[in-house]
Design a protein around this motif. Structure first.
Motif, short mmCIF file in Angstrom:
data_model
loop_
_atom_site.label_atom_id
_atom_site.label_comp_id
_atom_site.label_asym_id
_atom_site.label_seq_id
_atom_site.Cartn_x
_atom_site.Cartn_y
_atom_site.Cartn_z
N MET A 1 -24.64 9.57 -3.21
CA MET A 1 -23.58 10.45 -3.73
C MET A 1 -23.71 10.59 -5.24
N THR A 2 -23.68 11.80 -5.75
CA THR A 2 -23.75 12.06 -7.19
C THR A 2 -22.50 11.52 -7.88
N ASP A 3 -22.69 10.82 -9.00
CA ASP A 3 -21.56 10.28 -9.75
C ASP A 3 -20.80 11.40 -10.45
N TYR A 4 -19.49 11.27 -10.49
CA TYR A 4 -18.67 12.25 -11.21
C TYR A 4 -17.36 11.59 -11.65
N ASP A 5 -16.80 12.15 -12.72
CA ASP A 5 -15.48 11.74 -13.21
C ASP A 5 -14.44 12.73 -12.71
N VAL A 6 -13.20 12.27 -12.64
CA VAL A 6 -12.08 13.15 -12.34
C VAL A 6 -11.05 13.01 -13.45
N VAL A 7 -10.73 14.13 -14.10
CA VAL A 7 -9.68 14.14 -15.11
C VAL A 7 -8.59 15.12 -14.67
N ARG A 8 -7.38 14.84 -15.12
CA ARG A 8 -6.27 15.78 -14.91
C ARG A 8 -5.98 16.49 -16.23
N VAL A 9 -5.95 17.81 -16.17
CA VAL A 9 -5.85 18.64 -17.37
C VAL A 9 -4.52 19.38 -17.39
N PHE A 10 -3.91 19.47 -18.57
CA PHE A 10 -2.60 20.09 -18.79
C PHE A 10 -1.49 19.24 -18.16
N CYS A 11 -1.55 17.94 -18.41
CA CYS A 11 -0.55 17.02 -17.87
C CYS A 11 0.78 17.18 -18.60
N GLY A 12 1.84 16.64 -17.98
CA GLY A 12 3.13 16.56 -18.62
C GLY A 12 3.16 15.46 -19.67
N PRO A 13 4.27 15.30 -20.39
CA PRO A 13 4.33 14.36 -21.52
C PRO A 13 4.16 12.90 -21.13
N ARG A 14 4.37 12.55 -19.89
CA ARG A 14 4.19 11.15 -19.45
C ARG A 14 2.92 10.99 -18.60
N GLY A 15 2.04 11.97 -18.68
CA GLY A 15 0.78 11.88 -17.95
C GLY A 15 0.87 12.36 -16.52
N GLU A 16 2.01 12.93 -16.14
CA GLU A 16 2.17 13.40 -14.78
C GLU A 16 1.65 14.83 -14.63
N TYR A 17 1.51 15.25 -13.39
CA TYR A 17 1.05 16.60 -13.06
C TYR A 17 -0.38 16.83 -13.59
#
Length: 227
Positions: A1-17
């Motif tokens: 399996m190819t390695d990959y990162d997962v990031v969340r973009v445009f989160c709320g002020p506490r890192g949610e969403y």
């Protein structure tokens, strides 16, 4: 399996969403476009980015179904991950900067694919919308096979303050019925309105924009590493 990162973009002020983004840092592991397209489809994120040169910021962006010359939230996410002064996309060179909790890119709205920017009277109307059928067409005069029902629904929450409630429906028929955060659409809406915006999209993702000279627009948001 190819390695990959997962990031969340445009989160709320506490890192949610935020909208999840897959990033393959070693793009050379999948050099062929068909391989990349198949891998993006397998991951199933709204977009997956392949980094072809981490020092120069050369990237290649795919939805589960198509390759994109430019997309907003992938550029913001990769700008945060690579911490480079610019990104090189097929559409053009994207300026980047980190400013405290926010990551910013500078891009042109015309680089994004055409979509319908559909205004509603209230934020409550936007929140109550059902996902439109994939076959819905734009009123922008672009051929239907290019538009494929892409709709960005929005309403003012506070017009004086530039606060917008929005939802994005890509209409691609590739399993992504609604985008949690759509940076390219935010660029286009900012260009149409000609002013800085504070957009809440999806379940609570936050996108900030600011017009710049000569048709450029800055787009910013919070990015968190998921895994």
């Amino acid at each position: 399996m190819t390695d990959y990162d997962v990031v969340r973009v445009f989160c709320g002020p506490r890192g949610e969403y935020g909208n999840e983004l897959g990033v393959v840092r070693e793009g050379s592991a999948l050099p062929d476009r068909d391989e990349r397209q198949a891998f993006a489809a397998k991951l199933g994120f709204s977009e997956t980015v392949f980094v072809d040169d981490p020092e120069r910021g050369v990237i290649d962006i795919y939805t589960p179904g198509v390759r994109l010359p430019f997309a907003g939230y992938p550029c913001v996410g990769v700008a945060w991950l690579l911490d480079v002064p610019e990104l090189v996309t097929p559409a053009g060179v994207v300026g980047t900067r980190l400013d405290g909790e926010f990551t910013w890119i500078e891009a042109r709205p015309e680089w994004a694919r055409a979509r319908t920017l559909r205004q509603y009277a209230t934020a409550a109307e936007v929140e109550a919308l059902a996902v439109p059928p994939t076959g819905e067409r734009s009123e922008l005069g672009v051929p239907p096979d290019e538009v494929r029902g892409r709709v960005y629904a929005w309403a003012w929450e506070d017009e004086a303050a530039g606060r917008v409630r929005a939802r994005g429906f890509p209409g691609r028929g590739d399993g992504v019925d609604e985008d949690e955060a759509t940076g390219a659409a935010a660029l286009q809406l900012t260009a149409q309105l000609g002013r800085a915006l504070n957009i809440i999209q999806g379940t609570g993702s936050q996108l900030l924009t600011a017009p710049q000279p000569e048709g450029w627009i800055e787009l910013g948001g919070r990015v968190f590493l998921e895994r």
